[in-house]
Design a protein around this motif. Sequence first.
Motif, PDB file in Angstrom:
ATOM      1  N   SER A 453      39.747  10.989  74.228  1.00 16.60           N
ATOM      2  CA  SER A 453      38.994  10.490  73.072  1.00 16.60           C
ATOM      3  C   SER A 453      39.854  10.422  71.818  1.00 16.60           C
ATOM      4  N   LEU A 454      40.938  11.196  71.804  1.00 18.11           N
ATOM      5  CA  LEU A 454      41.847  11.195  70.660  1.00 18.11           C
ATOM      6  C   LEU A 454      43.046  10.283  70.881  1.00 18.11           C
ATOM      7  N   GLY A 455      43.080   9.621  72.023  1.00 18.72           N
ATOM      8  CA  GLY A 455      44.201   8.730  72.317  1.00 18.72           C
ATOM      9  C   GLY A 455      45.419   9.448  72.844  1.00 18.72           C
ATOM     10  N   LEU A 456      45.234  10.689  73.316  1.00 21.52           N
ATOM     11  CA  LEU A 456      46.360  11.459  73.860  1.00 21.52           C
ATOM     12  C   LEU A 456      46.364  11.301  75.384  1.00 21.52           C
ATOM     13  N   HIS A 457      47.012  10.254  75.852  1.00 20.78           N
ATOM     14  CA  HIS A 457      46.994   9.943  77.282  1.00 20.78           C
ATOM     15  C   HIS A 457      48.238  10.440  78.011  1.00 20.78           C
ATOM     16  N   SER A 458      49.241  10.877  77.264  1.00 21.00           N
ATOM     17  CA  SER A 458      50.514  11.246  77.900  1.00 21.00           C
ATOM     18  C   SER A 458      50.745  12.752  77.941  1.00 21.00           C
ATOM     19  N   LEU A 459      49.681  13.531  77.814  1.00 25.85           N
ATOM     20  CA  LEU A 459      49.832  14.986  77.829  1.00 25.85           C
ATOM     21  C   LEU A 459      50.198  15.486  79.222  1.00 25.85           C
ATOM     22  N   ARG A 460      51.223  16.306  79.289  1.00 25.37           N
ATOM     23  CA  ARG A 460      51.538  16.977  80.541  1.00 25.37           C
ATOM     24  C   ARG A 460      50.704  18.257  80.633  1.00 25.37           C
ATOM     25  N   HIS A 461      50.322  18.625  81.823  1.00 23.99           N
ATOM     26  CA  HIS A 461      49.494  19.822  82.027  1.00 23.99           C
ATOM     27  C   HIS A 461      48.248  19.758  81.142  1.00 23.99           C
ATOM     28  N   LYS A 462      47.570  18.629  81.195  1.00 23.00           N
ATOM     29  CA  LYS A 462      46.443  18.386  80.290  1.00 23.00           C
ATOM     30  C   LYS A 462      45.382  19.483  80.371  1.00 23.00           C
ATOM     31  N   ASP A 463      44.978  19.845  81.569  1.00 23.07           N
ATOM     32  CA  ASP A 463      43.914  20.843  81.715  1.00 23.07           C
ATOM     33  C   ASP A 463      44.321  22.185  81.112  1.00 23.07           C
ATOM     34  N   ARG A 464      45.565  22.565  81.335  1.00 24.50           N
ATOM     35  CA  ARG A 464      46.043  23.835  80.786  1.00 24.50           C
ATOM     36  C   ARG A 464      46.087  23.788  79.260  1.00 24.50           C
ATOM     37  N   ILE A 465      46.536  22.656  78.714  1.00 20.63           N
ATOM     38  CA  ILE A 465      46.616  22.515  77.262  1.00 20.63           C
ATOM     39  C   ILE A 465      45.224  22.567  76.641  1.00 20.63           C
ATOM     40  N   VAL A 466      44.267  21.900  77.263  1.00 20.71           N
ATOM     41  CA  VAL A 466      42.892  21.915  76.749  1.00 20.71           C
ATOM     42  C   VAL A 466      42.350  23.342  76.747  1.00 20.71           C
ATOM     43  N   HIS A 467      42.571  24.048  77.849  1.00 18.59           N
ATOM     44  CA  HIS A 467      42.085  25.433  77.941  1.00 18.59           C
ATOM     45  C   HIS A 467      42.743  26.313  76.885  1.00 18.59           C
ATOM     46  N   ASN A 468      44.059  26.202  76.726  1.00 14.33           N
ATOM     47  CA  ASN A 468      44.772  27.048  75.769  1.00 14.33           C
ATOM     48  C   ASN A 468      44.419  26.700  74.328  1.00 14.33           C
ATOM     49  N   TRP A 469      44.189  25.420  74.046  1.00 17.37           N
ATOM     50  CA  TRP A 469      43.781  25.029  72.692  1.00 17.37           C
ATOM     51  C   TRP A 469      42.419  25.631  72.355  1.00 17.37           C
ATOM     52  N   LYS A 470      41.515  25.608  73.307  1.00 12.36           N
ATOM     53  CA  LYS A 470      40.188  26.164  73.057  1.00 12.36           C
ATOM     54  C   LYS A 470      40.247  27.693  72.962  1.00 12.36           C
ATOM     55  N   SER A 471      41.114  28.319  73.737  1.00 10.07           N
ATOM     56  CA  SER A 471      41.297  29.770  73.611  1.00 10.07           C
ATOM     57  C   SER A 471      41.864  30.119  72.242  1.00 10.07           C
ATOM     58  N   PHE A 472      42.821  29.312  71.792  1.00 10.98           N
ATOM     59  CA  PHE A 472      43.409  29.534  70.472  1.00 10.98           C
ATOM     60  C   PHE A 472      42.356  29.384  69.377  1.00 10.98           C
ATOM     61  N   LEU A 473      41.530  28.340  69.470  1.00 11.32           N
ATOM     62  CA  LEU A 473      40.478  28.125  68.472  1.00 11.32           C
ATOM     63  C   LEU A 473      39.449  29.249  68.499  1.00 11.32           C
ATOM     64  N   GLU A 474      39.164  29.787  69.682  1.00  9.30           N
ATOM     65  CA  GLU A 474      38.222  30.904  69.762  1.00  9.30           C
ATOM     66  C   GLU A 474      38.769  32.128  69.039  1.00  9.30           C
ATOM     67  N   GLY A 475      40.079  32.359  69.153  1.00 11.64           N
ATOM     68  CA  GLY A 475      40.687  33.469  68.424  1.00 11.64           C
ATOM     69  C   GLY A 475      40.607  33.262  66.923  1.00 11.64           C
ATOM     70  N   ILE A 476      40.930  32.045  66.469  1.00 13.26           N
ATOM     71  CA  ILE A 476      40.828  31.726  65.041  1.00 13.26           C
ATOM     72  C   ILE A 476      39.390  31.896  64.565  1.00 13.26           C
ATOM     73  N   ARG A 477      38.475  31.369  65.349  1.00 14.04           N
ATOM     74  CA  ARG A 477      37.055  31.457  64.992  1.00 14.04           C
ATOM     75  C   ARG A 477      36.603  32.911  64.856  1.00 14.04           C
ATOM     76  N   GLY A 478      36.983  33.753  65.832  1.00 15.31           N
ATOM     77  CA  GLY A 478      36.586  35.157  65.785  1.00 15.31           C
ATOM     78  C   GLY A 478      37.103  35.862  64.547  1.00 15.31           C
ATOM     79  N   VAL A 479      38.373  35.619  64.198  1.00 15.22           N
ATOM     80  CA  VAL A 479      38.963  36.252  63.016  1.00 15.22           C
ATOM     81  C   VAL A 479      38.283  35.747  61.744  1.00 15.22           C
ATOM     82  N   VAL A 480      38.099  34.424  61.649  1.00  8.44           N
ATOM     83  CA  VAL A 480      37.496  33.837  60.447  1.00  8.44           C
ATOM     84  C   VAL A 480      36.087  34.371  60.225  1.00  8.44           C
ATOM     85  N   VAL A 481      35.270  34.367  61.273  1.00  2.00           N
ATOM     86  CA  VAL A 481      33.886  34.821  61.139  1.00  2.00           C
ATOM     87  C   VAL A 481      33.828  36.296  60.757  1.00  2.00           C
TER      88      VAL A 481
END
Length: 487
Positions: A453-481
């Motif tokens: 949806s963002l036009g990122l069609h050339s990502l390697r290890h796409k599933d892993r990157i998506v999972h790690n990005w969401k894990s990273f955001l969850e950490g940021i979210r927890g600290v911020v809240v």
Amino acid sequence: MEKTKILFDVFVSEPIPVNKVIYRSWLDGYSEKETAYSKDLSSNVHSLNNSNMIINTGNSVVTTPIPLVPGSSNMSVNSLVNTPIGVNSSLIQNIQSTQVSTGSMANSNSIVNKEPIHLLLGETEDQFRNFTLLQTALEHPKTLSSNSMFQIDIINKRLLIEGYYDFDESFMRELIGRKLTSGQRRDLDDTAEKLRIRLSSCERQFDNLKRISRLVFSDLKTSALDIIMNEFSLNRDLSRKYVRILFLCFHRIDLSKKRVQPLKTFGLIRLSEIVMSHWGDPLRSYTMELDIKLKEDVRDLKTYLTSQKDIPEKYWKLIKARYQTLTSSPKISSSTPSQAPTPVGLNTGGQLTPSSATGFSNPNSIQNSAANSTILLASSLVGEKLKNLESKFKPILKGILSIGSSLSDSKEFRNLFEDIAEKIIDPLKRIDLLINETDTFFILLRDVFVPESLGLHSLRHKDRIVHNWKSFLEGIRGVVVYIYNEI
């Protein structure tokens, strides 16, 4: 053939008595006299009828409080428990046998004013002597079981060890995130004076943390929790506190800046727990190191998301569309401000709670569906606030990506909490976002991330990157809240 005789000594003794008040006083650095004259000790001798001496004067029974020396009324020794604590049976028997069969009340008072304090002081000196002899074993608790000098029952052994490794939160706040050096130990007198804690107590706590850190940091492949529980015989709760504190020390997280000064020891332990849960190695729990793959993926994603100007705009459009969907939802629109649910991961007291939604209890349990997000959202944005958030989205995303890339740079990672405050929390507060609305924003930021949806069609290890990005955001979210209203 000449026979050889083997001579050896045998002694039999009862388990040594441990008075919790006296032990706490010894740990806190008080002297024997200060302890004996303290109110806490006399009030915890339950055999004295709530600190009163029962004296037989011949004609009547007079109840007289155990005297304290002048000026000792302000002296206090912190007790571990609120229940009365017994002392050596010989002390109790001696005090109970104190009787005045004849004579005036003046003579009775004379005995009361001298004998009980003398006995309390003697008992205190005996126990202080025992604790001093046990100190070497307490520094290496595994040897306590094989100590031939003292017989200690299981309950008192646990009390001695956990009391010795307990720590003062205000003092520990001075050590968290710092390198534990001999030079720092020499400067503890200034810290002791500032916090009004005895120097010997500061040195004990410093040495404990350094001793534990030396073992943990020398074996990063083994669970730090297992090392502490096995080598120091500490309970799980206290061991986990040390793990969280050592994580901040290992990464030298800078907590000296004015912006993060309001964060106390307990709060820092919880923040450390959030970071370790979401950014730590998923294959090895309770380790000091961050997940290598997560660091690489978040760093690479910064390059992808900033490679084209329209990618952040597409990201915002996805978030805005979700806001509009939520606004039109009957479940959301029918809610009044007073009925708005508590942000995920917080209880009514503002403390973090384990939640499958935030992943605090399980870092891999990230909810991806829009239906689940709708149920979890605390509130939605419309009108002016939504426009203000749109104007701040790019700098906030840039700040998040900057923090993500700092995970790969140990020097930059030291400023983690300060960076989160300045690059994320401050922009959100400038547009008057409430904590519920902030939590909602991060849920959407996480859920709408779809590379295609963002036009990122050339990502390697796409599933892993998506999972790690969401894990990273969850950490940021927890600290911020958690710290949103604290700094």
